[in-house]
Design a protein around this motif. Sequence first.
Motif, PDB file in Angstrom:
ATOM      1  N   ARG A 188      -5.332  -5.637   0.090  1.00 14.02           N
ATOM      2  CA  ARG A 188      -4.780  -5.948   1.406  1.00 14.02           C
ATOM      3  C   ARG A 188      -5.583  -7.089   2.043  1.00 14.02           C
ATOM      4  O   ARG A 188      -6.811  -7.012   2.180  1.00 14.02           O
ATOM      5  CB  ARG A 188      -4.800  -4.720   2.312  1.00 14.02           C
ATOM      6  CG  ARG A 188      -3.928  -3.575   1.812  1.00 14.02           C
ATOM      7  CD  ARG A 188      -3.485  -2.715   2.956  1.00 14.02           C
ATOM      8  NE  ARG A 188      -2.680  -3.458   3.911  1.00 14.02           N
ATOM      9  CZ  ARG A 188      -2.344  -3.008   5.120  1.00 14.02           C
ATOM     10  NH1 ARG A 188      -2.766  -1.813   5.506  1.00 14.02           N
ATOM     11  NH2 ARG A 188      -1.607  -3.736   5.933  1.00 14.02           N
ATOM     12  N   ASP A 215      -9.024  -3.009   0.949  1.00 10.89           N
ATOM     13  CA  ASP A 215      -8.872  -3.791   2.184  1.00 10.89           C
ATOM     14  C   ASP A 215     -10.065  -4.737   2.261  1.00 10.89           C
ATOM     15  O   ASP A 215     -11.211  -4.297   2.406  1.00 10.89           O
ATOM     16  CB  ASP A 215      -8.836  -2.860   3.396  1.00 10.89           C
ATOM     17  CG  ASP A 215      -8.531  -3.612   4.697  1.00 10.89           C
ATOM     18  OD1 ASP A 215      -8.656  -4.864   4.709  1.00 10.89           O
ATOM     19  OD2 ASP A 215      -8.171  -2.953   5.681  1.00 10.89           O
ATOM     20  N   GLU A 249       0.833  -1.196   0.000  1.00 12.04           N
ATOM     21  CA  GLU A 249       0.000   0.000   0.000  1.00 12.04           C
ATOM     22  C   GLU A 249       0.872   1.251   0.000  1.00 12.04           C
ATOM     23  O   GLU A 249       0.620   2.203  -0.745  1.00 12.04           O
ATOM     24  CB  GLU A 249      -0.904   0.000   1.228  1.00 12.04           C
ATOM     25  CG  GLU A 249      -1.776   1.244   1.332  1.00 12.04           C
ATOM     26  CD  GLU A 249      -2.658   1.259   2.569  1.00 12.04           C
ATOM     27  OE1 GLU A 249      -3.435   2.212   2.723  1.00 12.04           O
ATOM     28  OE2 GLU A 249      -2.550   0.306   3.379  1.00 12.04           O
ATOM     29  N   THR A 284       1.260   4.144  -3.222  1.00 16.14           N
ATOM     30  CA  THR A 284       0.953   5.582  -3.124  1.00 16.14           C
ATOM     31  C   THR A 284       1.877   6.423  -3.999  1.00 16.14           C
ATOM     32  O   THR A 284       1.579   7.584  -4.275  1.00 16.14           O
ATOM     33  CB  THR A 284       1.080   6.049  -1.661  1.00 16.14           C
ATOM     34  OG1 THR A 284       2.390   5.748  -1.169  1.00 16.14           O
ATOM     35  CG2 THR A 284       0.036   5.364  -0.790  1.00 16.14           C
ATOM     36  N   ILE A 295      -6.369   1.007  -3.711  1.00 14.42           N
ATOM     37  CA  ILE A 295      -6.045   0.195  -2.540  1.00 14.42           C
ATOM     38  C   ILE A 295      -7.351  -0.381  -2.003  1.00 14.42           C
ATOM     39  O   ILE A 295      -8.308   0.348  -1.747  1.00 14.42           O
ATOM     40  CB  ILE A 295      -5.364   1.025  -1.431  1.00 14.42           C
ATOM     41  CG1 ILE A 295      -4.253   1.900  -2.017  1.00 14.42           C
ATOM     42  CG2 ILE A 295      -4.834   0.103  -0.340  1.00 14.42           C
ATOM     43  CD1 ILE A 295      -3.130   1.124  -2.654  1.00 14.42           C
ATOM     44  N   VAL A 308      -3.818  -2.813  -5.338  1.00 15.83           N
ATOM     45  CA  VAL A 308      -3.268  -3.529  -4.192  1.00 15.83           C
ATOM     46  C   VAL A 308      -4.432  -3.997  -3.325  1.00 15.83           C
ATOM     47  O   VAL A 308      -5.242  -3.186  -2.865  1.00 15.83           O
ATOM     48  CB  VAL A 308      -2.305  -2.644  -3.373  1.00 15.83           C
ATOM     49  CG1 VAL A 308      -1.860  -3.372  -2.111  1.00 15.83           C
ATOM     50  CG2 VAL A 308      -1.101  -2.263  -4.215  1.00 15.83           C
TER      51      VAL A 308
END
Length: 836
Positions: A635, A520, A507, A511, A518, A633
């Motif tokens: 997570r 989650d 993460e 950036t 991103i 990404v």
Amino acid sequence: MAFDRDLQPTAAIRGNLQFTHSGLVTANYFISPLGYGLRKASDKYDVKMAHHALINHLPNGSLLLGIQARLNTLDVLSKMVEGVDLDECEDYADEVVSSFERVRSIVPQTRIYLLSIPVGAASATGMSTLSRVWRGSTTTIDATALSRAELDAYQDKADEILSRIGGDFEPTPVPAALFQWLWEHYLSRGAAGDPIAPTRAGTLDDATAAVFRSAALDEGAQADSNHRLRPSFVPVVKVVQPDFEFMPSYQSMLTPHSFPYAGMTFPGGSEFLNVLEGLGNVTVDWGIRVSTRSADQVLKHNETSLRRLGEQMDQRDQEVSFAQNTLMSKAQMLGEYNQHFEVNGAESEVSFTTVIAVGGASRDVTMDAVNTLKRRYKRFQIDLTAPVGAQVDLWSMLIPGSQSRRAFDDYAHIVPSDMWAGFVPFITSQIGDDSGPVIGVNLMSGNFEPIHFGIMEAALHDLSASFAVTGELGSGKSYFLKLIAVLVHDMGGQFLAIDRSQVGEWEHFATSIDDAVIIDLANPIVSLDPLRLFDPRIAGERTLDSLLPLLDLSPTSGAGAAASNLLTPRGIAEHRIRSLLDMFQAVRRLAEDPQYGPEFADLAARMGTIVDRVPVLFDPKLPTLRLDAAATVVRSHNLALPSAEELTTPHLYARLPLTKRLGTALYELVGVAAREAFLTDNGRFGLLVGDEAHHFTQTQVGSSVTSDFSRDGRKHLAAIGLASHDPAADFQGAAHNLIPNRFVFRQRDETLARNSLEWLGVDLDEAPFLLQVLREETSPPIGPGRQVPEERRGEMFMRDALNRIGRGKVLGPARSDRAAAITSTPGAMRALDRRA
């Protein structure tokens, strides 16, 4: 002093054909060396057999050359941009520009391999005329006086020889300008004026004439001495060019004085030219001039020699001395030598002279390198000598077309061709691709050549671009994955990475990239509902792949069969199922309907346990995941995931808690989503990155994803990159058989190190020392606080797409901002911020 006109034999050039003053005509070729490095012994025997075919079919007087030269930095950069539109990829253009200073500071070198074969003699009248004209002018004459028929005859002869040799070495005709380049290299060997290597097509023009510079060869460097010593006292040649007197080259010619009496073991003990690499501040070239005799000729000669020995023994029959024993030993050796040729009828006898030319900018630098080489060769039980008084003669041997001189015969050795083939002179330790981003430097060749990894170029050439990485914690796996991901992004591709780290290193890295998303999974902003995510034609099947293992159901019995029937196209249409929440509500309705069996009640109960726990699957208000961003990404640090042992052990898998089943299902769904998005012809390269390889290789769905990327990625501009601590456990199936590019970073655990090298393709029974190299000499933590010194970070073993195995060092991005983004961790950055 010797002047160039006495040593430069070229009278005229036409393409790769050289016409000399003596009337000899040679054909000259670039040779592609065969991959060697750390390959298995069986592969190395194949290389030896190729050299055996080569030596058995070369005409007498052939010259083999290995020329060391600096790589052109611009050539390296041009390889980096092949296939990349820099107007569209400004980030990568900045990376290439930033690479210029770094590559130049490394001063990479390479070795160019050449073969010069005599193909006949020119007509006496024609060449004598050419010679007279040449000697009366200052330039070489173009061979326009030769007819096309004559040129074709010489070329046909060369083609016939190459046909017998075979195509293993891919001989390529040299351009005419190479003769001039080679001459200038010899005059400036190791000095400041040494020209860069012509490693790219078009570097040398296709002229039909060359201008050879003048130079004086001062044997013994007498001009440097206040006391005029005899030249033969000092084995060095000072080469001075009139226009470059301030840049002399000091050169020493070495040649093997003797080889081990008991022979040289192959592989591992006979490749004596390998030790020439890795000498700093000097340039080292080698040349081998060869002549052969057939087995029949050798047998006849041996009979004559044996007869003479017998006569000598008869003459000394009554003599008491060591001479009798010496003659008997010679007779015994001659008998063994003769038997070798009787048994091997296809053998030939090779007479060869080897010259190793060492050049530097000063006499002291050159002589230090000479002494270093002599010490290295002692390990091979080879005595190197620098013959005094014969330096210029041996210097001339490396020039194609040179006339035979006495020194060539004085320092010749005779061996059977199969023993000579064990020298395998035309080999390379090069690894990586021909083009693509520079990811590191080669540590095994000794020349620090850049390692290109053309991950996107490979797909365009119908090759698999997928790769896998292994190593212990902190060895550089994640750094390498981020390096490849950012290069893919900068070259116009996209990537999806699953971030398992608690600190969110991916993460933090993302950036620094524009248009990064991103996600989650524990606090979702998008939905992974497969019924909404995938095309209706396949949504039902994709849902079953994830839902049944999650609910611990078999697809053919009970509740599993009910779910399977419900998710058919007919069932989806009949019950108006558009999402997993719609499916759950439909299942509850059917469970309350008496005409349906208890299997729907069972299915409703199982689904009810997860509906409120997994909003990323059951919240219809969330937008579906769209993989059109440059970087995504995901997570997964808050997901509970099973270990590799739990996935592969049936009784442990049967007892998996619901949280781990949920984690596995979501992990797989991300991979499936990437497969559906990247394995389509959208014109954009897509990379899926997984740092927990066993979740992609040990489950049915994950294995399918890995296999599809490995098999079909080349068709759709896509690849998968996986990382693991233990390749023996995690890299099975497609990950072992179909992923060609493999990287091994430091592994100090002996078992894991052994598994890693075997996965790489190394035979540890043949090379057990590599286990210690990986455990103790690959990025060793020897600095303060047991930290890896900066200059030792990133060391690794690599196996490339051509199955070549070697060692290298990962460099990371040349751009400072990119390097900072993939090097630093969020935790460390926060600590620095607090201190500030």
